[in-house]
Scaffold this motif. Sequence first.
Motif, PDB file in Angstrom:
ATOM      1  N   ASP A 292      25.077  33.090  72.221  1.00  0.00           N
ATOM      2  CA  ASP A 292      23.627  33.003  72.001  1.00  0.00           C
ATOM      3  C   ASP A 292      22.881  32.814  73.321  1.00  0.00           C
ATOM      4  O   ASP A 292      21.842  33.442  73.561  1.00  0.00           O
ATOM      5  CB  ASP A 292      23.311  31.834  71.056  1.00  0.00           C
ATOM      6  CG  ASP A 292      23.783  32.090  69.637  1.00  0.00           C
ATOM      7  OD1 ASP A 292      24.020  33.262  69.303  1.00  0.00           O
ATOM      8  OD2 ASP A 292      23.921  31.113  68.872  1.00  0.00           O
TER       9      ASP A 292
ATOM     10  N   THR B 196      30.344  30.625  70.176  1.00  0.00           N
ATOM     11  CA  THR B 196      29.112  31.050  69.504  1.00  0.00           C
ATOM     12  C   THR B 196      27.872  30.664  70.313  1.00  0.00           C
ATOM     13  O   THR B 196      26.972  31.491  70.532  1.00  0.00           O
ATOM     14  CB  THR B 196      29.027  30.422  68.104  1.00  0.00           C
ATOM     15  OG1 THR B 196      30.171  30.811  67.338  1.00  0.00           O
ATOM     16  CG2 THR B 196      27.758  30.867  67.385  1.00  0.00           C
ATOM     17  N   GLN B 197      27.812  29.418  70.781  1.00  0.00           N
ATOM     18  CA  GLN B 197      26.654  28.974  71.550  1.00  0.00           C
ATOM     19  C   GLN B 197      26.567  29.690  72.893  1.00  0.00           C
ATOM     20  O   GLN B 197      25.475  29.987  73.376  1.00  0.00           O
ATOM     21  CB  GLN B 197      26.716  27.460  71.754  1.00  0.00           C
ATOM     22  CG  GLN B 197      26.522  26.667  70.477  1.00  0.00           C
ATOM     23  CD  GLN B 197      26.491  25.175  70.717  1.00  0.00           C
ATOM     24  OE1 GLN B 197      26.166  24.716  71.811  1.00  0.00           O
ATOM     25  NE2 GLN B 197      26.822  24.395  69.697  1.00  0.00           N
TER      26      GLN B 197
ATOM     27  N   SER C 255      31.682  26.076  73.078  1.00  0.00           N
ATOM     28  CA  SER C 255      31.531  26.907  71.888  1.00  0.00           C
ATOM     29  C   SER C 255      31.372  28.361  72.295  1.00  0.00           C
ATOM     30  O   SER C 255      30.523  28.683  73.148  1.00  0.00           O
ATOM     31  CB  SER C 255      30.307  26.465  71.071  1.00  0.00           C
ATOM     32  OG  SER C 255      29.966  27.420  70.099  1.00  0.00           O
TER      33      SER C 255
ATOM     34  N   ARG D  82      29.343  24.824  77.114  1.00  0.00           N
ATOM     35  CA  ARG D  82      28.775  24.607  75.777  1.00  0.00           C
ATOM     36  C   ARG D  82      29.826  24.252  74.735  1.00  0.00           C
ATOM     37  O   ARG D  82      29.491  23.941  73.593  1.00  0.00           O
ATOM     38  CB  ARG D  82      28.005  25.856  75.340  1.00  0.00           C
ATOM     39  CG  ARG D  82      26.806  26.150  76.235  1.00  0.00           C
ATOM     40  CD  ARG D  82      26.028  27.364  75.798  1.00  0.00           C
ATOM     41  NE  ARG D  82      24.900  27.604  76.692  1.00  0.00           N
ATOM     42  CZ  ARG D  82      23.697  27.081  76.540  1.00  0.00           C
ATOM     43  NH1 ARG D  82      23.458  26.280  75.517  1.00  0.00           N
ATOM     44  NH2 ARG D  82      22.728  27.346  77.397  1.00  0.00           N
TER      45      ARG D  82
ATOM     46  N   GLN E 151      29.674  37.289  70.043  1.00  0.00           N
ATOM     47  CA  GLN E 151      30.781  36.361  70.215  1.00  0.00           C
ATOM     48  C   GLN E 151      32.060  37.105  70.570  1.00  0.00           C
ATOM     49  O   GLN E 151      32.882  36.614  71.349  1.00  0.00           O
ATOM     50  CB  GLN E 151      30.983  35.544  68.939  1.00  0.00           C
ATOM     51  CG  GLN E 151      32.105  34.507  69.051  1.00  0.00           C
ATOM     52  CD  GLN E 151      32.232  33.666  67.806  1.00  0.00           C
ATOM     53  OE1 GLN E 151      31.281  33.523  67.056  1.00  0.00           O
ATOM     54  NE2 GLN E 151      33.414  33.113  67.577  1.00  0.00           N
TER      55      GLN E 151
END
Length: 313
Positions: free
Chosen positions: A44, A40-41, A38, A36, A50
């Motif tokens: 999620d 953060t992603q 990321s 991803r 995180q």
Amino acid sequence: MRKATYIHACHALCSWLGDVTVDLRALRYFVETVRRQSFTQAADALSVTQSTISKMVRQLEDELGQPLLVRQARGLQLTDVGRVVFERGQEALAVAQALQREVDDLAALSRGTLTVGIPPMVNVFFSPLIQRFRAAHPGIALQVREAGGDVIEQMVAEGELEVGVSILPLAPHSVLASDVLGRYPVCLVGTADAAWAHRKRPSLALLHEQPVVMPGEGFALDRHLRQRWQQAGIAPRVVAESAQWDFLLSMAQAGMGTAILPQPLLQRLSLPPELVVRPLPATELDWAVTHVWAAGRYMSHAARAWLAVCRAG
């Protein structure tokens, strides 16, 4: 990546795997972060914080003694060792997932979910088979995905479905295994003034330059017909395409063109008396309904049980 650098990274990973106990959860967090691009992603997607993702990635880096990711303003970049960990990590997670699925199957079919892909033109045959399967294995949640045969073959090949139903012959270059459920005639249906109506056993050649109505793109019968026409040098005029056989019959009744449909479907419909029905020779075309699955791929016990019920049916 240069060859020498890649080999060094592989040796480093092998040394690491020999010295530490790999935390599959940390490996999964790292792989998801790379996919991803990321933290953060990834957090999620995995329903964690995180900070948990960052902690697990740092743990992998500490165990290896080398960085796996370079954090940049534009995103994340893999180091040489990070690339090896990512590639081998995906393989390890896939093996772990397959192992877990096989272990879960040992519950003797007392639980689980099975999704079977069935084309609209075939689903009328499967109601009694579905009833038998549910009676034999009430703990398994059976779901049906409806799509054309071509689409189902693709879904099975890509792993989205374990098992599905299509029509032979399969798509060119298919790597799917098949098990024929039955073979049936394909019929021409039209009005008495059709070019073939006076023949008891008409051939596909009589459809050359004639209007026809037929299942649309994505249906295995559509692909089969077009292959046969091309092989025989026949060029009918396709004036209507639909996934609804009652609509195709209504078009034939209105004189729009010849409908081309499997005999078992016609036997389940109320045909207007003015329509003429003639079966095509089996040597030219037939309707071979078959199960398909990915050859060489693990098949769950639920899917095996479904095939067993259908073979016995």
